[in-house]
Design a protein around this motif. Sequence first.
Motif, short mmCIF file in Angstrom:
data_model
loop_
_atom_site.label_atom_id
_atom_site.label_comp_id
_atom_site.label_asym_id
_atom_site.label_seq_id
_atom_site.Cartn_x
_atom_site.Cartn_y
_atom_site.Cartn_z
N PHE A 1 6.72 17.25 5.91
CA PHE A 1 7.77 16.41 5.31
C PHE A 1 8.96 17.27 4.84
CE2 PHE A 1 9.73 14.09 1.77
CZ PHE A 1 9.89 12.82 2.31
N ARG A 2 8.67 18.46 4.36
CA ARG A 2 9.75 19.35 3.90
C ARG A 2 10.54 19.93 5.07
NH1 ARG A 2 5.54 20.91 0.24
NH2 ARG A 2 5.03 22.72 1.55
N GLU A 3 9.91 20.07 6.22
CA GLU A 3 10.56 20.70 7.38
C GLU A 3 11.38 19.72 8.22
OE1 GLU A 3 10.66 23.93 8.19
OE2 GLU A 3 9.55 24.40 6.34
N VAL A 4 10.88 18.51 8.37
CA VAL A 4 11.53 17.54 9.25
C VAL A 4 12.83 17.03 8.62
CG1 VAL A 4 11.31 15.26 10.33
CG2 VAL A 4 9.38 16.85 10.34
N ARG A 5 13.84 16.89 9.44
CA ARG A 5 15.14 16.41 9.01
C ARG A 5 15.44 15.04 9.62
NH1 ARG A 5 18.12 21.80 11.23
NH2 ARG A 5 17.03 23.36 9.93
N LYS A 6 16.31 14.32 9.01
CA LYS A 6 16.77 13.06 9.58
C LYS A 6 17.47 13.36 10.90
CE LYS A 6 19.74 9.07 8.71
NZ LYS A 6 20.69 8.42 7.77
N GLY A 7 17.12 12.64 11.97
CA GLY A 7 17.70 12.86 13.29
C GLY A 7 16.80 13.66 14.22
N ASP A 8 15.75 14.31 13.69
CA ASP A 8 14.80 15.02 14.56
C ASP A 8 14.10 14.00 15.46
OD1 ASP A 8 15.42 17.52 13.52
OD2 ASP A 8 13.73 17.55 12.10
N VAL B 1 5.48 7.91 10.30
CA VAL B 1 4.43 8.92 10.18
C VAL B 1 4.23 9.14 8.69
CG1 VAL B 1 3.73 11.28 10.67
CG2 VAL B 1 5.07 10.00 12.37
N HIS B 2 3.01 8.99 8.16
CA HIS B 2 2.79 9.16 6.72
C HIS B 2 1.33 9.51 6.44
CE1 HIS B 2 0.64 5.30 6.05
NE2 HIS B 2 1.48 4.81 6.99
N TYR B 3 1.07 9.96 5.20
CA TYR B 3 -0.29 10.28 4.76
C TYR B 3 -1.06 9.00 4.50
CZ TYR B 3 -4.15 11.60 1.70
OH TYR B 3 -5.40 11.75 1.15
N SER B 4 -2.39 9.01 4.82
CA SER B 4 -3.26 7.85 4.59
C SER B 4 -4.56 8.30 3.92
CB SER B 4 -3.57 7.14 5.90
OG SER B 4 -4.58 6.17 5.71
N SER B 5 -4.77 7.81 2.70
CA SER B 5 -6.02 8.14 1.99
C SER B 5 -7.21 7.46 2.66
CB SER B 5 -5.91 7.71 0.53
OG SER B 5 -5.67 6.31 0.43
N ASP B 6 -6.99 6.31 3.29
CA ASP B 6 -8.06 5.61 4.00
C ASP B 6 -8.51 6.42 5.22
OD1 ASP B 6 -9.60 2.97 4.53
OD2 ASP B 6 -8.58 3.37 6.44
N PHE B 7 -7.55 7.01 5.92
CA PHE B 7 -7.89 7.85 7.07
C PHE B 7 -8.64 9.09 6.61
CE2 PHE B 7 -5.95 10.69 10.61
CZ PHE B 7 -7.12 10.60 11.35
N THR C 1 0.84 -1.20 0.00
CA THR C 1 0.00 0.00 0.00
C THR C 1 0.88 1.24 0.00
OG1 THR C 1 -0.12 -0.07 2.42
CG2 THR C 1 -1.93 -1.12 1.19
N ALA C 2 0.32 2.34 -0.55
CA ALA C 2 1.07 3.59 -0.64
C ALA C 2 1.23 4.22 0.73
CB ALA C 2 0.38 4.56 -1.59
N MET C 3 2.42 4.76 0.99
CA MET C 3 2.71 5.47 2.25
C MET C 3 3.39 6.80 1.92
SD MET C 3 4.28 2.17 4.32
CE MET C 3 4.81 3.16 5.72
N PRO C 4 2.66 7.75 1.26
CA PRO C 4 3.29 9.01 0.85
C PRO C 4 3.82 9.80 2.05
CG PRO C 4 1.12 8.74 -0.16
CD PRO C 4 1.23 7.71 0.91
N TYR C 5 4.90 10.54 1.83
CA TYR C 5 5.52 11.41 2.84
C TYR C 5 5.87 10.64 4.12
CZ TYR C 5 3.32 14.77 -0.31
OH TYR C 5 2.91 15.46 -1.42
N ALA C 6 6.44 9.46 3.94
CA ALA C 6 6.78 8.60 5.09
C ALA C 6 8.05 9.09 5.79
CB ALA C 6 6.96 7.16 4.63
N MET C 7 7.97 9.13 7.13
CA MET C 7 9.12 9.50 7.98
C MET C 7 9.25 8.40 9.04
SD MET C 7 8.32 13.60 8.33
CE MET C 7 6.53 13.39 8.36
N PHE C 8 10.17 7.47 8.80
CA PHE C 8 10.31 6.28 9.66
C PHE C 8 11.06 6.64 10.94
CE2 PHE C 8 9.50 4.58 5.49
CZ PHE C 8 8.70 3.46 5.74
N PHE C 9 10.57 6.08 12.05
CA PHE C 9 11.18 6.38 13.35
C PHE C 9 11.45 5.14 14.22
CE2 PHE C 9 6.60 6.56 13.93
CZ PHE C 9 6.38 5.83 15.10
N SER C 10 10.75 3.98 13.93
CA SER C 10 10.96 2.78 14.75
C SER C 10 10.75 1.55 13.87
CB SER C 10 10.01 2.74 15.94
OG SER C 10 10.17 1.54 16.69
#
Length: 254
Positions: A241-248, A210-216, A196-205
Amino acid sequence: MQQTTLVRRVLVAAGVAAGTVALTAGCKVQTAPVSGASPPGAYGSHHARTDQGSGSGSGSGSDDKLATGVRPWPSWPGSSNSSSSSGSASSAGNAASHRPHAPTHPHTHHAPHTPRPAAKKPHPPTTKPLGTPDRRCRTGRVLCISKKSDTLAWMVDGKVVAAMDVRFGSQYSPTREGAFKVDFKSRDHVSTIYHTAMPYAMFFSGGQAVHYSSDFAARGYAGASHGCINVRDKKKIAALFREVRKGDRVVVYR
């Protein structure tokens, strides 16, 4: 004998004078009519009127010759000239009747406007109020996520920069709680497990992100994720997604 000859000359002279008078009378017919006189056109002729009353044949002949070639009088009501003019006018009127008519009313009436159906809004349409930030969110750059209020607050040095609604995993695949860091970002990510699509995904664990969900966006809280943190506002998650950096830092709490 001389007396008889003299009488004849007098008679001849009188005859010449009578002819001249008749000729002069014929010429006067061409002059303009006097007030109260009948108009020439009223007699149905394009020529000047000639008297056809009693008189000598030569007199009538002279009148006809004088009338021939004379410019006709202007058309009078009821005359043949007037008839031809009215005929031309009626022809023009018939031609004009075939022309398209201008609209009677200056304002054109259109069919009533049918409003378009409003775009389907996310369910529910309202945004949840933010919960009290965890104390770990008060310093630095943090994704502060509350399970109690179902909200995410992007905070920089203790100030909320952006906020949005979120949805978590079900009891069978719960979202992990604790303090984490953003490991990597993927703009157009697709799950390798669920496809399934996970646009703008920011993996943390691990595989949770954290990502966009069309179902939600479509069903709201009627559904749940497989452990990820879903966001339903696509514009907000794109800006985040544009603001968050790796390591935040990422803090998930109750």
